[in-house]
Design a protein around this motif. Sequence first.
Motif, PDB file in Angstrom:
ATOM      1  N   GLU A  43      56.068 -15.148 110.024  1.00 59.05           N
ATOM      2  CA  GLU A  43      55.840 -15.780 111.322  1.00 59.05           C
ATOM      3  C   GLU A  43      55.608 -14.749 112.420  1.00 59.05           C
ATOM      4  N   ARG A  44      56.383 -13.667 112.409  1.00 56.88           N
ATOM      5  CA  ARG A  44      56.193 -12.634 113.440  1.00 56.88           C
ATOM      6  C   ARG A  44      54.862 -11.910 113.260  1.00 56.88           C
ATOM      7  N   GLN A  96      52.238 -14.225 114.600  1.00 56.94           N
ATOM      8  CA  GLN A  96      52.331 -14.257 116.053  1.00 56.94           C
ATOM      9  C   GLN A  96      51.722 -12.997 116.661  1.00 56.94           C
ATOM     10  N   GLU A 152      48.501 -12.778 119.135  1.00 63.25           N
ATOM     11  CA  GLU A 152      48.543 -12.135 120.448  1.00 63.25           C
ATOM     12  C   GLU A 152      47.445 -11.080 120.568  1.00 63.25           C
TER      13      GLU A 152
END
Length: 158
Positions: A42-43, A46, A50
């Motif tokens: 998930e990170r 993300q 970004e």
Amino acid sequence: MDTVNIGELSVSRLIIGGNPFSGFSHQGSARDMEMRHYYTKERIKQTLSEAQALGINTHISRADHHVMRVLLEFWDEGGALQWFAQTCPEIGTPERGIQNAINGGASACYIHGGYMDFLYAQNRLDEVPPCIDMIRAAGMPAGIAGHNPRVFEWAERT
């Protein structure tokens, strides 16, 4: 963001790398483990989102199963970064890494720098041109990485 062309690909002048996502800090095993714990799927997704929102359009990372799985999810969820794949010697031959790049949807592929340095030291650089041909046959820009300047001198002559 400004872009440059590599072959027919438009590449942002800033590219997001993947070493942290795979736990390669080059700062020791404790930092590597910190990165592996921090960068969950998930990170990673993300962070890629970004970067894309900031105008980055290219991600460089290894052609291993972890990276390919995360990128597949990222793309399935609407992400659009193009992937420049690096072969990774620990999964097998460069040909195996190239095939992973092809199967995983890479836009370009290059031979791992440490592996190129190894081939140079072993006087086995004759193994590289068939790999470059394999990448090009798949319709991708092909390249090499390295840490020893003599690897690039060889490439310029070849």
